[in-house]
Design a protein around this motif. Structure first.
Motif, PDB file in Angstrom:
ATOM      1  N   LEU A  36      29.637  10.113 -25.039  1.00 45.69           N
ATOM      2  CA  LEU A  36      30.715   9.846 -25.983  1.00 45.69           C
ATOM      3  C   LEU A  36      30.718   8.366 -26.340  1.00 45.69           C
ATOM      4  CD1 LEU A  36      33.592  11.874 -24.261  1.00 45.69           C
ATOM      5  CD2 LEU A  36      31.955  12.684 -25.961  1.00 45.69           C
ATOM      6  N   GLN A  37      30.563   8.058 -27.636  1.00 46.03           N
ATOM      7  CA  GLN A  37      30.646   6.687 -28.123  1.00 46.03           C
ATOM      8  C   GLN A  37      32.092   6.423 -28.545  1.00 46.03           C
ATOM      9  OE1 GLN A  37      28.161   4.562 -28.094  1.00 46.03           O
ATOM     10  NE2 GLN A  37      26.396   5.878 -27.733  1.00 46.03           N
ATOM     11  N   LEU A  38      32.705   5.371 -27.965  1.00 45.31           N
ATOM     12  CA  LEU A  38      34.102   5.062 -28.235  1.00 45.31           C
ATOM     13  C   LEU A  38      34.205   3.919 -29.237  1.00 45.31           C
ATOM     14  CD1 LEU A  38      35.440   5.122 -24.560  1.00 45.31           C
ATOM     15  CD2 LEU A  38      34.988   7.050 -26.088  1.00 45.31           C
ATOM     16  N   SER A  39      35.349   3.844 -29.869  1.00 45.93           N
ATOM     17  CA  SER A  39      35.616   2.713 -30.756  1.00 45.93           C
ATOM     18  C   SER A  39      35.811   1.452 -29.914  1.00 45.93           C
ATOM     19  CB  SER A  39      36.858   2.989 -31.604  1.00 45.93           C
ATOM     20  OG  SER A  39      37.980   3.245 -30.769  1.00 45.93           O
ATOM     21  N   MET A  40      35.483   0.281 -30.482  1.00 44.98           N
ATOM     22  CA  MET A  40      35.502  -0.958 -29.718  1.00 44.98           C
ATOM     23  C   MET A  40      36.914  -1.343 -29.275  1.00 44.98           C
ATOM     24  SD  MET A  40      32.393  -1.703 -29.439  1.00 44.98           S
ATOM     25  CE  MET A  40      32.610  -3.311 -28.694  1.00 44.98           C
ATOM     26  N   SER A  41      37.922  -0.906 -29.992  1.00 43.39           N
ATOM     27  CA  SER A  41      39.300  -1.259 -29.641  1.00 43.39           C
ATOM     28  C   SER A  41      39.915  -0.301 -28.633  1.00 43.39           C
ATOM     29  CB  SER A  41      40.166  -1.298 -30.898  1.00 43.39           C
ATOM     30  OG  SER A  41      40.171  -0.026 -31.538  1.00 43.39           O
ATOM     31  N   ALA A  42      39.210   0.725 -28.234  1.00 46.05           N
ATOM     32  CA  ALA A  42      39.777   1.743 -27.345  1.00 46.05           C
ATOM     33  C   ALA A  42      39.786   1.265 -25.900  1.00 46.05           C
ATOM     34  CB  ALA A  42      38.976   3.048 -27.462  1.00 46.05           C
ATOM     35  N   SER A  43      40.770   1.740 -25.160  1.00 44.66           N
ATOM     36  CA  SER A  43      40.829   1.495 -23.713  1.00 44.66           C
ATOM     37  C   SER A  43      39.983   2.550 -23.007  1.00 44.66           C
ATOM     38  CB  SER A  43      42.280   1.563 -23.229  1.00 44.66           C
ATOM     39  OG  SER A  43      42.331   1.505 -21.813  1.00 44.66           O
ATOM     40  N   THR A  44      38.945   2.094 -22.330  1.00 45.57           N
ATOM     41  CA  THR A  44      38.011   3.037 -21.708  1.00 45.57           C
ATOM     42  C   THR A  44      38.701   3.910 -20.667  1.00 45.57           C
ATOM     43  OG1 THR A  44      36.258   1.399 -22.032  1.00 45.57           O
ATOM     44  CG2 THR A  44      35.783   3.222 -20.557  1.00 45.57           C
ATOM     45  N   ASN A  45      39.590   3.327 -19.881  1.00 42.54           N
ATOM     46  CA  ASN A  45      40.275   4.099 -18.842  1.00 42.54           C
ATOM     47  C   ASN A  45      41.182   5.169 -19.443  1.00 42.54           C
ATOM     48  OD1 ASN A  45      39.082   2.567 -16.790  1.00 42.54           O
ATOM     49  ND2 ASN A  45      40.730   1.058 -16.800  1.00 42.54           N
ATOM     50  N   LYS A  46      41.888   4.820 -20.513  1.00 44.92           N
ATOM     51  CA  LYS A  46      42.785   5.796 -21.133  1.00 44.92           C
ATOM     52  C   LYS A  46      41.995   6.931 -21.783  1.00 44.92           C
ATOM     53  CE  LYS A  46      46.644   6.204 -24.377  1.00 44.92           C
ATOM     54  NZ  LYS A  46      46.099   7.429 -24.982  1.00 44.92           N
ATOM     55  N   VAL A  47      40.916   6.593 -22.470  1.00 44.57           N
ATOM     56  CA  VAL A  47      40.099   7.640 -23.099  1.00 44.57           C
ATOM     57  C   VAL A  47      39.461   8.524 -22.032  1.00 44.57           C
ATOM     58  CG1 VAL A  47      38.114   8.078 -24.579  1.00 44.57           C
ATOM     59  CG2 VAL A  47      39.666   6.215 -25.134  1.00 44.57           C
ATOM     60  N   ALA A  48      39.032   7.933 -20.924  1.00 37.65           N
ATOM     61  CA  ALA A  48      38.440   8.727 -19.840  1.00 37.65           C
ATOM     62  C   ALA A  48      39.452   9.720 -19.290  1.00 37.65           C
ATOM     63  CB  ALA A  48      37.929   7.809 -18.733  1.00 37.65           C
ATOM     64  N   GLN A  49      40.707   9.307 -19.185  1.00 34.89           N
ATOM     65  CA  GLN A  49      41.750  10.222 -18.720  1.00 34.89           C
ATOM     66  C   GLN A  49      41.981  11.349 -19.722  1.00 34.89           C
ATOM     67  OE1 GLN A  49      45.428   8.274 -17.844  1.00 34.89           O
ATOM     68  NE2 GLN A  49      46.400  10.101 -17.006  1.00 34.89           N
ATOM     69  N   ASP A  50      41.989  11.013 -21.014  1.00 35.81           N
ATOM     70  CA  ASP A  50      42.146  12.043 -22.048  1.00 35.81           C
ATOM     71  C   ASP A  50      40.973  13.030 -22.028  1.00 35.81           C
ATOM     72  OD1 ASP A  50      44.461  10.771 -22.784  1.00 35.81           O
ATOM     73  OD2 ASP A  50      43.553   9.678 -24.454  1.00 35.81           O
ATOM     74  N   VAL A  51      39.770  12.517 -21.840  1.00 36.85           N
ATOM     75  CA  VAL A  51      38.592  13.386 -21.777  1.00 36.85           C
ATOM     76  C   VAL A  51      38.678  14.321 -20.577  1.00 36.85           C
ATOM     77  CG1 VAL A  51      36.100  13.386 -21.372  1.00 36.85           C
ATOM     78  CG2 VAL A  51      37.078  11.819 -23.042  1.00 36.85           C
ATOM     79  N   GLN A  52      39.135  13.804 -19.444  1.00 40.92           N
ATOM     80  CA  GLN A  52      39.258  14.641 -18.254  1.00 40.92           C
ATOM     81  C   GLN A  52      40.277  15.755 -18.469  1.00 40.92           C
ATOM     82  OE1 GLN A  52      37.419  14.126 -15.109  1.00 40.92           O
ATOM     83  NE2 GLN A  52      38.110  16.240 -15.127  1.00 40.92           N
ATOM     84  N   ASN A  53      41.401  15.429 -19.088  1.00 37.25           N
ATOM     85  CA  ASN A  53      42.418  16.450 -19.371  1.00 37.25           C
ATOM     86  C   ASN A  53      41.893  17.496 -20.350  1.00 37.25           C
ATOM     87  OD1 ASN A  53      44.207  15.050 -17.728  1.00 37.25           O
ATOM     88  ND2 ASN A  53      45.085  13.887 -19.429  1.00 37.25           N
ATOM     89  N   THR A  54      41.055  17.080 -21.290  1.00 39.01           N
ATOM     90  CA  THR A  54      40.514  18.019 -22.279  1.00 39.01           C
ATOM     91  C   THR A  54      39.528  18.989 -21.653  1.00 39.01           C
ATOM     92  OG1 THR A  54      40.789  16.372 -24.037  1.00 39.01           O
ATOM     93  CG2 THR A  54      39.289  18.202 -24.463  1.00 39.01           C
ATOM     94  N   ILE A  55      38.594  18.472 -20.844  1.00 35.80           N
ATOM     95  CA  ILE A  55      37.580  19.366 -20.267  1.00 35.80           C
ATOM     96  C   ILE A  55      38.176  20.283 -19.205  1.00 35.80           C
ATOM     97  CG2 ILE A  55      35.725  17.756 -20.752  1.00 35.80           C
ATOM     98  CD1 ILE A  55      35.770  16.850 -17.904  1.00 35.80           C
ATOM     99  N   ASN A  56      39.333  19.918 -18.641  1.00 37.53           N
ATOM    100  CA  ASN A  56      39.985  20.811 -17.677  1.00 37.53           C
ATOM    101  C   ASN A  56      40.478  22.088 -18.333  1.00 37.53           C
ATOM    102  OD1 ASN A  56      39.552  19.056 -15.547  1.00 37.53           O
ATOM    103  ND2 ASN A  56      41.572  18.105 -15.688  1.00 37.53           N
TER     104      ASN A  56
END
Length: 634
Positions: free
Chosen positions: A94-114
Motif C-alpha cells: 500500500l502506497q500512502l500519501s505523504m501527509s498521512a500518519s503511518t500509524n493511523k493508516v496501519a490501524q485503519d488497514v488492520q480494522n478493514t482486513i479483520n
C-alpha cells in the motif's frame, strides 16, 4: 536579542540560577535520551502479508488477494495498491500519501482486513510498517571447529536464539543458515493405488493428527489442571506408524469375480459336451435326452435369474460405498473446521476474529446437515439391499455342479465390498444372499481398516530446501541478526547482547566462536565522542583566541562557559520533544558548537573594543555594544 540582554543586565542572580538549572537539566536529559544511528523516519508504505498453505498462485490470487484488494482500496490516505500472489503467500503493498500518519493508516488497514472473510486454512493477515528502526542493530556469526553443521544449528535454535529473545528490548532474532532439517515424505504410487488412497487424502490425515489443542480440565487431589490433547510428532517412528484409514472401493474384486464367472461358464460348457458324449455312448432314449436337456435349461435359467439379482445387489452396494465415502469426507471437513474454531476460541478476547468464528460455525452446521442427509439416504438403501436371495431348483449330475460353480463366482463378486454376502449349499440346493444393513455399514465405517504410513510412503530426514550455507574464516557458521524494539536504546541494548553472547560462547560446548560483523552502536558512540571532542576543542581554541587578543581572563571564562550551556540546553529540548540522539542531531550540534564559539567571540570583542575607545561604561554601554552586533549573530 536586546530583550535578553536587558533582562540579563537587570537580573544577574536569575541568570546564574537559570544557568545552573540548565546544566543540571541537560545532564539529566543526556542520560534519558535514546541513542540511535539514524532518526526515526517512517516510510509511507505498508505491506499486508497473508500465507495460504498448499495453495497455487491462482488460488492465492482468487481466494485471498482479490478480497483483500477490494477492501483496502477504500481505506483513506491509500493512494496505490500493488499486489503479488505466489505459491502459499499473498503480499499487498500500500502506497500512502505523504501527509498521512503511518500509524493511523496501519490501524485503519488492520480494522478493514479483520472484516474480510478468508479461507479457513489461511493465516491472519499481518500489517507491516517500514522505518529505519526496523533494521537489525547487530550482525554476528557463530562458528565452531568441532561441531557438525547439524549440532551447530541445534545449539543456535535451541539455546542462543531463546536466550537473546529473552533480553529486554529485543524485538526479534533472525537467523540465516540455521534452518532445521525437515521431514520428507516420498509417496509410492503403486502402494497408494493398492489401498485406494491419494496423496491429498494421506496429507489430510497427517494434518489432522499433527495438532495440539486444549480439551478442558482434570481434577487431581482436589486441584484442577488444564488438560491438553497433543498429537504432534516427535520422532520418525511415530510418523511411520501413523494409521491411514483405507477408503472402501466399490470396484474392488470385480475383475477377479468376473474371471471366476468365466471359469464357471467354461465348466458349464464342458458339462454340456460331456452330456452329449454320454448320450451318444450309452444310446439312451430320446425321452431321457429330453429330460437331461430340460434340466440343463432350468440350470441356465436359474443362473440368469441369479445374475440379474446380483447386478441389482451390486448396484446397491456401490451406492452404499459412495455414500460412506462422502460421509467420511464430510466428517474430515467437520473435524478440520472444529479444530480451526477451537484455535480461535482459545485466543484472548482481543485477538479473536468474530467474522472467522461466525464463518466456521456456519460451515460446521452446514456440514453436519449434509452428513445427516447422507445418513438418511444410507438408511433408505439398507432395507433394499438386505435379504436379496434367489433359490435354485435341483439339478442333476454335471449340470447342477456347473450351475453351482457359476453361482459361487457370482457370490464372490457380489460380496466383494459387503461383509454380509454369503453362499450356502445344502443337498444340491444353493442360496445366494447379498446386502448389508445400516448397522453393519456403520460398523464398517467406524472400524475401518488402516495401514501405517510406512506402507504407502518413505519417511526420511532431509536438509531444508531453502537453507543457505554460511562460512566464517573457512568454518561453517550461522548468521544471527538482532532487531530492537522501537523504544529501546541501541547502545545499551547492543552492549547487553554482546555480553550475553560472550557468556553463552564460554558456557556452551563445541568451543563456539562469535564474530561481530556489524554493530550499529559503534557509529553512535563514535559520533558522540566526536561531538564531545569538537566541543572541547572549540572551547580551548576560543579561550586561547580571546585570551591572546583581549588578554582578559574574565571574558575568556564567559566564552568557555557558553559552549557547554548551549549544548546542554539543546539536549533538554531534544528530550522534551522526543528526538533521539542520532547521527543527524549530533552533526547539527557539532556545527552549532562552532557557531556558538564565533558568536561569543564577536560579542565579547565588540564590547571590549567599544570600552577601549571610551564609548562609556556600565549597563547602558554593554546594551549599546551588544545591540551593534546583535542582528549579525541572530
Amino acid at each position: 536579542m536586546r530583550f535578553f540582554t536587558r533582562f540579563a543586565l537587570k537580573n544577574p542572580v536569575a541568570i546564574w540560577i537559570i544557568a545552573i538549572l540548565l546544566i543540571l537539566g541537560g545532564i539529566f536529559s543526556a542520560t534519558q535520551l535514546q541513542e540511535e544511528l539514524m532518526p526515526s523516519i517512517s516510510i509511507p508504505v505498508l505491506a499486508v502479508i497473508t500465507t495460504y498453505p498448499g495453495a497455487s498462485p491462482e488460488a492465492v490470487a482468487k481466494d485471498v488477494t482479490d478480497p483483500l484488494e477490494k477492501a483496502l482500496r477504500g481505506v483513506q490516505n491509500v493512494s496505490d495498491v500493488i499486489s503479488s500472489s505466489v505459491q502459499n503467500v499473498s503480499e499487498i503493498q500500500l502506497q500512502l500519501s505523504m501527509s498521512a500518519s503511518t500509524n493511523k493508516v496501519a490501524q485503519d488497514v488492520q480494522n478493514t482486513i479483520n472484516q474480510v472473510v478468508l479461507p479457513s486454512t489461511a493465516t491472519k493477515p499481518s500489517v507491516q510498517q517500514f522505518s529505519f528502526s526496523s533494521s537489525p542493530i547487530l550482525y554476528f556469526t557463530v562458528s565452531s571447529q568441532s561441531a557438525t553443521p547439524a549440532e551447530l544449528r541445534t545449539t543456535v535454535n535451541n539455546t542462543i536464539v531463546p536466550a537473546l529473545q529473552g533480553i529486554s528490548g529485543v524485538a526479534n532474532v533472525q537467523t540465516d543458515g540455521a534452518a532445521p532439517e525437515q521431514v520428507q515424505i516420498i509417496f509410492h504410487p503403486s502402494a497408494l493405488q493398492k489401498h485406494n488412497l491419494t496423496e491429498a487424502t494421506v496429507l489430510q490425515y497427517l494434518q489432522a493428527d499433527n495438532v495440539s489443542m486444549p480439551v478442558g480440565t482434570a481434577t487431581i487431589d482436589q486441584k484442577q489442571y488444564p488438560a491438553h490433547l497433543s498429537g504432534q510428532f516427535t520422532t520418525l517412528a511415530s510418523i511411520n506408524n501413523i494409521p491411514i484409514p483405507i477408503t472402501p472401493s466399490p470396484t474392488a474384486g470385480i475383475s477377479s469375480g468376473f474371471s471366476q464367472i468365466g471359469k464357471a461358464i467354461g465348466a458349464l460348457g464342458s458339462g454340456e459336451g460331456q452330456l452329449g458324449q454320454a448320450v451318444g455312448g450309452l444310446g439312451k432314449a430320446v425321452g431321457g435326452i429330453g429330460k437331461a436337456v430340460g434340466g440343463l435349461g432350468q440350470a441356465v435359467s436359474a443362473l440368469g435369474q441369479s445374475q440379474g439379482q446380483l447386478a441389482q445387489g451390486l448396484g446397491l452396494v456401490m451406492a452404499e460405498n459412495q455414500i460412506l465415502t462422502n460421509m467420511q469426507s464430510i466428517q474430515g471437513q467437520i473435524y478440520g473446521a472444529t479444530l480451526s474454531l477451537t484455535q480461535q476460541m482459545i485466543l484472548p478476547k482481543a485477538q479473536q476474529d468474530p467474522a472467522k468464528i461466525a464463518q466456521l460455525s456456519a460451515m460446521i452446521t452446514q456440514l453436519q446437515m449434509a452428513d445427516q442427509g447422507l445418513a438418511a439416504e444410507l438408511k433408505a438403501i439398507a432395507p433394499k439391499s438386505a435379504g436379496t436371495s434367489a433359490q435354485h431348483g435341483q439339478g442333476a449330475g454335471t449340470n447342477a455342479a456347473s450351475s453351482l460353480s457359476a453361482l459361487s463366482a457370482l457370490s464372490k463378486l457380489g460380496s466383494a465390498s459387503t461383509p454380509s454376502g454369503s453362499l450356502a449349499q445344502n443337498s444340491g440346493k444353493s442360496s445366494l444372499t447379498t446386502g448389508s444393513s445400516l448397522s453393519s455399514s456403520t460398523k464398517t465405517s467406524s472400524t475401518m481398516a488402516t495401514v501405517p504410513l510406512s506402507a504407502v510412503a518413505t519417511v526420511q530426514i532431509a536438509p531444508p530446501t531453502d537453507a543457505s550455507i554460511n562460512r566464517t574464516n573457512g568454518q561453517t557458521s550461522v548468521l544471527i541478526s538482532v532487531v530492537k524494539t522501537e523504544n529501546s536504546n541501541t547502545v545499551s541494548l547492543a552492549a547487553t547482547v554482546q555480553s550475553k553472547m560472550n557468556s553463552l560462547a564460554s558456557s556452551l560446548p563445541y568451543g563456539l566462536h562469535v564474530t561481530t560483523l556489524y554493530d550499529a552502536s559503534g557509529m553512535i558512540k563514535a559520533s558522540i565522542s566526536g561531538l564531545i571532542r569538537e566541543a572541547i576543542l572549540g572551547a580551548i581554541f576560543a579561550a586561547l583566541v580571546i585570551l591572546l587578543f583581549l588578554r582578559n581572563l574574565k571574558t575568556t571564562i564567559i566564552a568557555v562557559i557558553s559552549i557547554p550551556i548551549s549544548l546542554l540546553t539543546a539536549i533538554i529540548l531534544l528530550n522534551v520533544f522526543g528526538v533521539t540522539l542520532n547521527i543527524m542531531t549530533l552533526g547539527g550540534m557539532a556545527v552549532a558548537t562552532g557557531r556558538v564559539v564565533d558568536d561569543s567571540i564577536v560579542v565579547i570583542e565588540n564590547i571590549f573594543r567599544s570600552w577601549r575607545k571610551g564609548y562609556g561604561f556600565g549597563k547602558k554601554f554593554v546594551l549599546k555594544a551588544t545591540g551593534e552586533v546583535g542582528q549579525a549573530i541572530t
